[in-house]
Design an enzyme around this catalytic site. Structure first.
Site, PDB file in Angstrom:
ATOM      1  N   ASP A 144       0.836  -1.205   0.000  1.00 44.83           N
ATOM      2  CA  ASP A 144       0.000   0.000   0.000  1.00 44.83           C
ATOM      3  C   ASP A 144       0.868   1.251   0.000  1.00 44.83           C
ATOM      4  OD1 ASP A 144      -2.507  -1.564   0.444  1.00 44.83           O
ATOM      5  OD2 ASP A 144      -1.488  -2.043   2.305  1.00 44.83           O
ATOM      6  N   GLU A 163       1.508  -6.474  -5.113  1.00 45.44           N
ATOM      7  CA  GLU A 163       1.124  -5.617  -6.243  1.00 45.44           C
ATOM      8  C   GLU A 163       2.305  -4.833  -6.805  1.00 45.44           C
ATOM      9  OE1 GLU A 163      -2.598  -3.571  -5.984  1.00 45.44           O
ATOM     10  OE2 GLU A 163      -1.871  -1.846  -7.108  1.00 45.44           O
TER      11      GLU A 163
HETATM   12  O1  TRH Z   1       4.384  -6.105   0.673  1.00 40.85           O
HETATM   13  P1  TRH Z   1       3.412  -6.707  -0.250  1.00 40.85           P
HETATM   14  O2  TRH Z   1       3.035  -8.081   0.038  1.00 40.85           O
HETATM   15  O3  TRH Z   1       2.107  -5.801  -0.329  1.00 40.85           O
HETATM   16  C1  TRH Z   1       0.810  -6.312  -0.464  1.00 40.85           C
HETATM   17  C2  TRH Z   1       0.179  -5.967  -1.769  1.00 40.85           C
HETATM   18  O4  TRH Z   1       0.190  -4.608  -2.040  1.00 40.85           O
HETATM   19  C3  TRH Z   1      -1.252  -6.452  -1.742  1.00 40.85           C
HETATM   20  O5  TRH Z   1      -1.884  -6.136  -2.952  1.00 40.85           O
HETATM   21  C4  TRH Z   1      -1.961  -5.785  -0.599  1.00 40.85           C
HETATM   22  O6  TRH Z   1      -3.255  -6.208  -0.531  1.00 40.85           O
HETATM   23  C5  TRH Z   1      -1.235  -6.117   0.656  1.00 40.85           C
HETATM   24  O7  TRH Z   1       0.114  -5.718   0.576  1.00 40.85           O
HETATM   25  C6  TRH Z   1      -1.866  -5.440   1.823  1.00 40.85           C
HETATM   26  O8  TRH Z   1       4.034  -6.696  -1.734  1.00 40.85           O
HETATM   27  P2  TRH Z   1       4.267  -5.506  -2.768  1.00 40.85           P
HETATM   28  O9  TRH Z   1       2.989  -4.963  -3.261  1.00 40.85           O
HETATM   29  O10 TRH Z   1       5.181  -6.023  -3.773  1.00 40.85           O
HETATM   30  O11 TRH Z   1       5.006  -4.372  -1.950  1.00 40.85           O
HETATM   31  C7  TRH Z   1       6.330  -4.480  -1.532  1.00 40.85           C
HETATM   32  C8  TRH Z   1       6.981  -3.118  -1.576  1.00 40.85           C
HETATM   33  O12 TRH Z   1       8.243  -3.171  -0.928  1.00 40.85           O
HETATM   34  C9  TRH Z   1       7.254  -2.638  -2.993  1.00 40.85           C
HETATM   35  O13 TRH Z   1       7.026  -1.249  -3.082  1.00 40.85           O
HETATM   36  C10 TRH Z   1       8.742  -2.906  -3.189  1.00 40.85           C
HETATM   37  C11 TRH Z   1       9.249  -2.673  -1.799  1.00 40.85           C
HETATM   38  N1  TRH Z   1      10.524  -3.325  -1.455  1.00 40.85           N
HETATM   39  C12 TRH Z   1      11.598  -2.530  -1.113  1.00 40.85           C
HETATM   40  O14 TRH Z   1      11.497  -1.290  -1.146  1.00 40.85           O
HETATM   41  N2  TRH Z   1      12.766  -3.142  -0.743  1.00 40.85           N
HETATM   42  C13 TRH Z   1      12.917  -4.487  -0.722  1.00 40.85           C
HETATM   43  O15 TRH Z   1      14.006  -4.993  -0.369  1.00 40.85           O
HETATM   44  C14 TRH Z   1      11.803  -5.297  -1.100  1.00 40.85           C
HETATM   45  C15 TRH Z   1      11.934  -6.791  -1.097  1.00 40.85           C
HETATM   46  C16 TRH Z   1      10.615  -4.680  -1.460  1.00 40.85           C
END
Ligand code: TRH
Length: 380
Positions: free
Chosen positions: A21, A276
């Site tokens: 989010d 996402e």
């Molecule tokens: O963390 P998530 O599992 O988020 C999820 C999804 O948004 C889902 O749709 C929602 O319903 C739920 O949360 C509540 O996975 P997502 O979306 O990939 O977000 C991870 C974020 O973290 C993304 O912006 C990339 C960032 N990230 C970093 O900045 N550094 C890192 O080392 C990693 C692994 C990720």
């Protein structure tokens, strides 16, 4: 209707769980400020989640000067709400903000930014208004998506050029050294792993260890790490820890800043992503990826998964399409992963080629920030 560009936009984000989010909202806020010259205020109810992807040093200056981040409770102090108010993912707005929207003299546009889905119904619902039950206000539903009838995907204007420059300029080796690597990046096939807990993980790790070629696994700190630790049997792994078994070497990374995580995706040969935002960034990385979709208790995620792969694999050779889909069924269905992985891995060249073509096609549609700005220009 006017084409005047709104000057101040407020984005309100409640962190439900994980990082998606806030990851989406922070990216959107920065892009609206940097590329559209808007004054953007991002209001977040959990600043800790943002701090990890922004990095320890807030002075690193990821945000343009016209983008500012505030705690949710500070919204009570907002004198006037912006011309555009974005409520992220139906998380609601502070009561005072709704009050101001209802009673101020000037017009403001209230947009609810929805979660991403490739399902067909999204095109029909994108942009529809819904009347507020109490006030004379409309809230517009804005859906990101994979077709021009939706709001598109987050994609910065210079993203593809930056990625290409990274690849051509030896960025992979430089990143690897920055992450503590001492050997040559190209000594192995590189896989990044950012996933939820997964049932078949140990069979997959065994398959990598017993495989035909050296594989390097890069695991940013997170939910899957305890499972990797259990399989490695060397105690609790933490950032800096290394694993070695057969053809598999592995390194645990700290949770990276969001810009560095993008680079990791660009550098790796295969990316395992989730939720996402990392799912979208893996597509812009133009590399094969495996999507661990956010599991929903009513199994609604299977429809979402199928709808995406119907689109993604529509132009793929049939053998590749079957292998990629079976791998996703196995990973998301917590099945043993040995055969499904081997079948997909055998098609890696075709998959890489497909991933590049997919990203090129997808980049033809307007990005999400541009679509939002165009929508606001028409609505205000
Ligand atoms: O963390 P998530 O599992 O988020 C999820 C999804 O948004 C889902 O749709 C929602 O319903 C739920 O949360 C509540 O996975 P997502 O979306 O990939 O977000 C991870 C974020 O973290 C993304 O912006 C990339 C960032 N990230 C970093 O900045 N550094 C890192 O080392 C990693 C692994 C990720």
């Amino acid at each position: 209707m006017s084409s005047r560009l709104p000057a101040t936009w407020d984005i309100f984000c409640r962190v439900v769980d994980n990082f998606g989010d806030i990851g989406v909202c922070w990216r959107l806020a920065r892009q609206l400020a940097a590329e559209h010259g808007l004054r953007v205020r991002l209001w977040v109810d959990d600043l800790k989640a943002l701090r990890v992807m922004r990095g320890q040093d807030a002075t690193l200056g990821w945000e343009p000067r016209n983008c500012a981040v505030f705690g949710w409770s500070e919204a009570e102090r907002v004198g006037v709400v912006g011309e555009v108010v974005i409520e992220a993912f139906g998380g609601g707005l502070p009561g005072t903000v709704v009050d101001k929207l209802a009673h101020q003299n000037k017009a403001s546009l209230w947009i609810n930014l929805e979660y991403l889905s490739a399902e067909d119904w999204v095109s029909g619902c994108h942009g529809l208004p819904s009347p507020h039950p109490q006030f004379n206000l409309k809230r517009y539903f804005f859906f990101p998506g994979f077709v021009p009838e939706t709001g598109g995907l987050l994609r910065e204007g210079n993203l593809r050029a930056e990625r290409a420059a990274f690849e051509q300029g030896g960025g992979e080796q430089a990143l690897w050294v920055e992450l503590g690597g001492r050997d040559a990046w190209r000594d192995a096939l590189n896989i990044s792993l950012f996933s939820y807990e997964v049932g078949g993980l140990s069979t997959w790790l065994e398959t990598l260890a017993g495989g035909p070629a050296p594989v390097r696994l890069l695991v940013p700190e997170g939910r899957v790490l305890p499972q990797v630790s259990e399989w490695a049997g060397t105690g609790v792994l933490q950032p800096g820890s290394e694993i070695r078994r057969g053809q598999l070497t592995g390194r645990v990374l700290p949770f990276l800043t969001q810009p560095d995580y993008d680079k990791l995706l660009w550098a790796c040969d295969v990316n395992i992503v989730r939720g996402e935002d990392s799912f979208v960034r893996a597509q812009w990385a133009e590399k094969p990826f495996l999507w661990h979709i956010y599991p929903q208790h009513d199994d609604a995620h299977w429809k979402k998964l199928g709808a995406f792969f119907d689109r993604y694999l529509a132009g793929a050779p049939p053998g590749l399409a079957a292998a990629v889909w079976s791998l996703h069924e196995a990973w998301n269905g917590h099945q043993p992963l040995d055969r499904a992985w081997q079948a997909a891995w055998a098609q890696i060249d075709a998959w890489r080629h497909h991933a590049t073509g997919w990203a090129r096609e997808l980049a033809r549609q307007d990005d999400l920030a541009t679509s939002l700005v165009n929508f606001a220009k028409k609505a205000l």
